[in-house]
Design an enzyme around this catalytic site. Structure first.
Site, PDB file in Angstrom:
ATOM      1  N   TYR A  12      12.349  -0.285   3.961  1.00 62.13           N
ATOM      2  CA  TYR A  12      11.293  -1.514   3.542  1.00 62.13           C
ATOM      3  C   TYR A  12      10.985  -1.485   2.289  1.00 62.13           C
ATOM      4  O   TYR A  12      10.964  -2.152   1.242  1.00 62.13           O
ATOM      5  CB  TYR A  12       9.638  -1.181   4.441  1.00 62.13           C
ATOM      6  CG  TYR A  12       8.819  -2.238   3.891  1.00 62.13           C
ATOM      7  CD1 TYR A  12       8.888  -3.641   3.714  1.00 62.13           C
ATOM      8  CD2 TYR A  12       7.623  -1.370   3.486  1.00 62.13           C
ATOM      9  CE1 TYR A  12       7.927  -4.142   3.123  1.00 62.13           C
ATOM     10  CE2 TYR A  12       6.644  -2.116   2.710  1.00 62.13           C
ATOM     11  CZ  TYR A  12       6.639  -3.547   2.768  1.00 62.13           C
ATOM     12  OH  TYR A  12       5.512  -4.349   2.152  1.00 62.13           O
ATOM     13  N   LYS A  67      11.803  -3.589  -1.130  1.00 60.71           N
ATOM     14  CA  LYS A  67      10.852  -4.253  -1.781  1.00 60.71           C
ATOM     15  C   LYS A  67      10.826  -3.803  -3.429  1.00 60.71           C
ATOM     16  O   LYS A  67      10.902  -4.671  -4.317  1.00 60.71           O
ATOM     17  CB  LYS A  67       9.446  -3.916  -1.456  1.00 60.71           C
ATOM     18  CG  LYS A  67       8.756  -4.607  -0.062  1.00 60.71           C
ATOM     19  CD  LYS A  67       8.712  -6.060  -0.195  1.00 60.71           C
ATOM     20  CE  LYS A  67       7.450  -6.609  -1.184  1.00 60.71           C
ATOM     21  NZ  LYS A  67       7.176  -8.285  -0.764  1.00 60.71           N
ATOM     22  N   THR A  80       4.233  -4.273  -3.302  1.00 62.40           N
ATOM     23  CA  THR A  80       3.432  -3.375  -2.344  1.00 62.40           C
ATOM     24  C   THR A  80       3.446  -1.911  -3.241  1.00 62.40           C
ATOM     25  O   THR A  80       4.570  -1.701  -3.984  1.00 62.40           O
ATOM     26  CB  THR A  80       4.071  -3.169  -1.185  1.00 62.40           C
ATOM     27  OG1 THR A  80       3.497  -1.775  -0.497  1.00 62.40           O
ATOM     28  CG2 THR A  80       5.531  -2.758  -1.153  1.00 62.40           C
ATOM     29  N   ASP A  81       2.333  -1.239  -3.081  1.00 57.81           N
ATOM     30  CA  ASP A  81       2.415   0.172  -3.710  1.00 57.81           C
ATOM     31  C   ASP A  81       3.280   1.129  -3.007  1.00 57.81           C
ATOM     32  O   ASP A  81       3.566   2.187  -3.627  1.00 57.81           O
ATOM     33  CB  ASP A  81       0.794   1.053  -3.464  1.00 57.81           C
ATOM     34  CG  ASP A  81       0.626   1.300  -1.971  1.00 57.81           C
ATOM     35  OD1 ASP A  81       1.351   0.713  -0.947  1.00 57.81           O
ATOM     36  OD2 ASP A  81      -0.607   1.682  -1.484  1.00 57.81           O
ATOM     37  N   GLU A  82       4.168   0.709  -1.852  1.00 57.01           N
ATOM     38  CA  GLU A  82       4.997   1.839  -1.311  1.00 57.01           C
ATOM     39  C   GLU A  82       6.244   1.682  -2.151  1.00 57.01           C
ATOM     40  O   GLU A  82       6.949   2.650  -1.976  1.00 57.01           O
ATOM     41  CB  GLU A  82       5.432   1.178  -0.019  1.00 57.01           C
ATOM     42  CG  GLU A  82       4.004   1.180   1.056  1.00 57.01           C
ATOM     43  CD  GLU A  82       4.392   0.963   2.377  1.00 57.01           C
ATOM     44  OE1 GLU A  82       5.466   1.304   3.092  1.00 57.01           O
ATOM     45  OE2 GLU A  82       3.361   0.355   3.076  1.00 57.01           O
TER      46      GLU A  82
HETATM   47  P1  NAD Z   1       3.769 -10.521   7.436  1.00 57.34           P
HETATM   48  O1  NAD Z   1       5.215  -9.838   8.276  1.00 57.34           O
HETATM   49  O2  NAD Z   1       2.766 -10.796   8.162  1.00 57.34           O
HETATM   50  O3  NAD Z   1       4.527 -12.024   7.138  1.00 57.34           O
HETATM   51  C1  NAD Z   1       5.649 -12.478   6.530  1.00 57.34           C
HETATM   52  C2  NAD Z   1       5.888 -13.953   6.582  1.00 57.34           C
HETATM   53  O4  NAD Z   1       7.115 -14.172   5.842  1.00 57.34           O
HETATM   54  C3  NAD Z   1       5.895 -14.404   8.019  1.00 57.34           C
HETATM   55  O5  NAD Z   1       5.226 -15.737   8.008  1.00 57.34           O
HETATM   56  C4  NAD Z   1       7.331 -14.863   7.983  1.00 57.34           C
HETATM   57  O6  NAD Z   1       7.488 -15.751   9.088  1.00 57.34           O
HETATM   58  C5  NAD Z   1       7.868 -15.108   6.679  1.00 57.34           C
HETATM   59  N1  NAD Z   1       9.067 -14.911   6.313  1.00 57.34           N
HETATM   60  C6  NAD Z   1      10.218 -13.717   6.704  1.00 57.34           C
HETATM   61  N2  NAD Z   1      11.249 -14.078   6.374  1.00 57.34           N
HETATM   62  C7  NAD Z   1      11.419 -14.989   5.474  1.00 57.34           C
HETATM   63  C8  NAD Z   1      12.245 -15.816   5.096  1.00 57.34           C
HETATM   64  N3  NAD Z   1      13.601 -15.550   5.129  1.00 57.34           N
HETATM   65  N4  NAD Z   1      11.817 -17.188   4.414  1.00 57.34           N
HETATM   66  C9  NAD Z   1      10.895 -17.696   4.567  1.00 57.34           C
HETATM   67  N5  NAD Z   1       9.734 -16.921   5.118  1.00 57.34           N
HETATM   68  C10 NAD Z   1       9.955 -15.746   5.774  1.00 57.34           C
HETATM   69  O7  NAD Z   1       3.665  -9.867   6.169  1.00 57.34           O
HETATM   70  P2  NAD Z   1       2.345  -9.618   5.286  1.00 57.34           P
HETATM   71  O8  NAD Z   1       1.806  -8.279   5.741  1.00 57.34           O
HETATM   72  O9  NAD Z   1       1.439 -10.664   5.372  1.00 57.34           O
HETATM   73  O10 NAD Z   1       2.749  -9.356   3.901  1.00 57.34           O
HETATM   74  C11 NAD Z   1       3.076 -10.252   3.093  1.00 57.34           C
HETATM   75  C12 NAD Z   1       3.838  -9.962   1.635  1.00 57.34           C
HETATM   76  O11 NAD Z   1       2.726  -8.595   1.055  1.00 57.34           O
HETATM   77  C13 NAD Z   1       4.926  -9.181   2.066  1.00 57.34           C
HETATM   78  O12 NAD Z   1       5.829  -9.533   0.683  1.00 57.34           O
HETATM   79  C14 NAD Z   1       4.535  -7.726   1.718  1.00 57.34           C
HETATM   80  O13 NAD Z   1       5.676  -6.756   1.314  1.00 57.34           O
HETATM   81  C15 NAD Z   1       3.350  -7.858   0.915  1.00 57.34           C
HETATM   82  N6  NAD Z   1       2.451  -6.534   1.191  1.00 57.34           N
HETATM   83  C16 NAD Z   1       2.049  -6.250   2.300  1.00 57.34           C
HETATM   84  C17 NAD Z   1       0.871  -5.362   2.546  1.00 57.34           C
HETATM   85  C18 NAD Z   1       0.586  -5.254   3.940  1.00 57.34           C
HETATM   86  O14 NAD Z   1      -0.483  -4.279   3.976  1.00 57.34           O
HETATM   87  N7  NAD Z   1       0.606  -5.693   4.990  1.00 57.34           N
HETATM   88  C19 NAD Z   1       0.332  -4.454   1.573  1.00 57.34           C
HETATM   89  C20 NAD Z   1       1.073  -4.968   0.197  1.00 57.34           C
HETATM   90  C21 NAD Z   1       1.818  -5.741   0.122  1.00 57.34           C
HETATM   91  P1  TYD Z   2       1.586   0.615   9.189  1.00 58.10           P
HETATM   92  O1  TYD Z   2       0.403  -0.178   9.409  1.00 58.10           O
HETATM   93  O2  TYD Z   2       2.766   0.420   9.612  1.00 58.10           O
HETATM   94  O3  TYD Z   2       1.814   0.703   7.432  1.00 58.10           O
HETATM   95  P2  TYD Z   2       2.611   1.212   6.386  1.00 58.10           P
HETATM   96  O4  TYD Z   2       3.515   2.376   7.227  1.00 58.10           O
HETATM   97  O5  TYD Z   2       3.157   0.336   5.827  1.00 58.10           O
HETATM   98  O6  TYD Z   2       1.590   2.278   5.566  1.00 58.10           O
HETATM   99  O7  TYD Z   2       1.382   2.233   9.220  1.00 58.10           O
HETATM  100  C1  TYD Z   2      -0.047   2.895   8.763  1.00 58.10           C
HETATM  101  C2  TYD Z   2       0.090   4.385   8.904  1.00 58.10           C
HETATM  102  O8  TYD Z   2      -0.150   4.534  10.365  1.00 58.10           O
HETATM  103  C3  TYD Z   2       1.235   5.124   8.644  1.00 58.10           C
HETATM  104  O9  TYD Z   2       0.891   6.239   8.186  1.00 58.10           O
HETATM  105  C4  TYD Z   2       1.994   5.155   9.989  1.00 58.10           C
HETATM  106  C5  TYD Z   2       0.603   5.353  10.841  1.00 58.10           C
HETATM  107  N1  TYD Z   2       0.794   4.591  12.170  1.00 58.10           N
HETATM  108  C6  TYD Z   2       0.589   5.670  13.548  1.00 58.10           C
HETATM  109  O10 TYD Z   2       0.261   6.588  13.109  1.00 58.10           O
HETATM  110  N2  TYD Z   2       0.837   4.973  14.649  1.00 58.10           N
HETATM  111  C7  TYD Z   2       1.342   3.607  14.816  1.00 58.10           C
HETATM  112  O11 TYD Z   2       1.394   3.125  16.147  1.00 58.10           O
HETATM  113  C8  TYD Z   2       1.596   3.008  13.503  1.00 58.10           C
HETATM  114  C9  TYD Z   2       2.183   1.535  13.744  1.00 58.10           C
HETATM  115  C10 TYD Z   2       1.485   3.680  12.406  1.00 58.10           C
END
Ligand code: NAD
Ligand code: TYD
Length: 351
Positions: free
Chosen positions: A157, A161, A132-134
């Protein structure tokens, strides 16, 4: 070349889009989805590919090295796309150790297992880590994260990562292990669990509940449609260079409050209501502790080297997302009621 790919976390939000894309686009590949089915994992996300001959699901934990190795050997796995993680910043503030265990130790266990299974020949193998960019921390009003930006994680988090990224790099450097990392900005789209900003707001508008905006809503995120992330993963998987990091982003920065206003307009249109109705639900709440101000990503390396760019503009993506939630009310109802958790507990009580 045929590939036999282990996708971890394939029942989650992004993972399910990656699984669907690979199963449909590459019928000659075998896709094995290993997922623990935590609260965020939902096999309903994968009903479209459930019976496909080139797909199988195994319920399992990336922390269980012996099990991972047995799956890899039995399935003849030559590549891993690792998405499994705990992914929500707010939860990481409550239970940081869970994030260290799953994201850091889980990734290390997976790396170690893959290295053991592949020890006789690393040729043609790939460990692709989805990050992630975070991990880069928080930006001020200007500037972009590049692949060279120093890591400066600021939430449990992002720290977890960043820890996982360091182990992936360490395996590349120490053992010549063939690994790639990509770091993407915030995703949105279908199948997004309604604890994250966009699906939470959609859900609450449907329910007529308050829309909690943290602080003043001034924080900025760079939003990418999830199918564009899946297409970037496809490109990097097939053409990326081992040992490299690739940023993925949408060039699409939005202040949270502006995004919520836009979403309210889209929702009012969809619900055929007087414009301004949903906005009345906006409620400013206490800010997230240590709330990162701004994320914005420079993905020019990916465009320059591998020719990838996003294809879905934000208004279109947002409408598609809203339409999906309206067309899949049952999905939303299931994930918010917890009914699906009880189902999994019954189905998979042996693991
Ligand atoms: P999500 O929380 O929707 O899904 C995570 C999945 O991992 C779930 O299906 C969960 O059951 C599985 N999981 C959790 N712990 C596990 C374990 N110990 N063993 C096997 N499976 C396990 O997450 P997401 O939003 O789909 O993100 C997927 C990946 O992409 C993550 O690594 C996250 O850091 C990365 N990512 C997410 C975003 C975003 O905006 N959501 C952006 C950049 C990167
Ligand atoms: P989120 O979807 O949790 O992603 P991330 O924190 O990984 O960027 O949140 C996106 C942005 O929205 C973040 O600045 C936090 C804000 N936010 C709210 O203002 N209200 C909410 O209920 C949630 C879940 C997030």
């Amino acid at each position: 070349m045929k590939r036999r790919i282990l996708i971890t976390g394939g029942a989650g939000f992004i993972g399910s889009h990656v699984v669907r894309r690979f199963v449909k686009n590459y019928p000659a590949y075998k896709i094995v989805n290993l997922d623990k089915l935590t609260y965020a994992g939902n096999l309903e996300n994968l009903s479209e590919v459930e019976g496909s001959p080139n797909y199988s699901f195994v319920k399992g934990d990336v922390l269980d090295g012996a099990f991972v190795k047995s799956v890899m050997v039995n399935e003849g796995i030559d590549s891993i796309i690792h998405l499994a993680a705990e992914s929500h910043v707010d939860r990481s503030l409550e239970t940081p150790a869970d994030f260290a265990v799953t994201n850091v130790v889980g990734t290390l266990t997976l790396l170690h297992s893959a290295r053991e299974v592949w020890k006789s020949a690393l040729d043609g193998k790939l460990f692709y880590h989805i990050s992630t960019d975070e991990v880069y921390g928080s930006l001020g009003a200007t500037g972009l994260f590049t692949e060279e930006s120093p890591m400066d994680p600021r939430s449990p988090y992002s720290a977890s990562k960043a820890g996982s990224d360091h182990f992936v790099s360490a395996f590349s450097h120490s053992y010549g292990f063939p690994a790639i990392i990509s770091r993407c900005s915030n995703n949105y789209g279908p199948n997004h669990f309604p604890e994250k900003l966009i699906p939470l707001m959609i859900h609450n508008i449907i329910q007529g509940k308050p829309l909690p905006v943290y602080g003043k809503g001034e924080n900025v995120r760079d939003w990418l449609y999830v199918e564009d992330h899946a297409s970037a993963i496809d490109t990097i998987f097939h053409s990326g260079r081992p040992g490299e990091v690739y940023n993925i982003g949408g060039n699409n920065e939005w202040k949270n409050i502006d995004l919520v206003h836009l979403l309210c307009q889209v929702m009012d249109q969809k619900m055929k209501r007087t414009p301004g109705t949903a906005e009345q639900l906006i409620t400013f709440v206490k800010d997230r502790p240590g709330h990162d101000l701004r994320y914005a990503i420079d993905s020019s390396k990916l465009k320059r080297e591998l020719g990838w760019s996003p294809s879905v503009d934000f208004p279109t993506g947002l409408k598609k997302t809203v339409n999906w939630y309206f067309d899949n009310k049952e999905w939303l109802e299931h994930v918010t009621s917890g009914a699906y958790r009880q189902y999994y507990d019954r189905m998979y009580s042996n693991r």
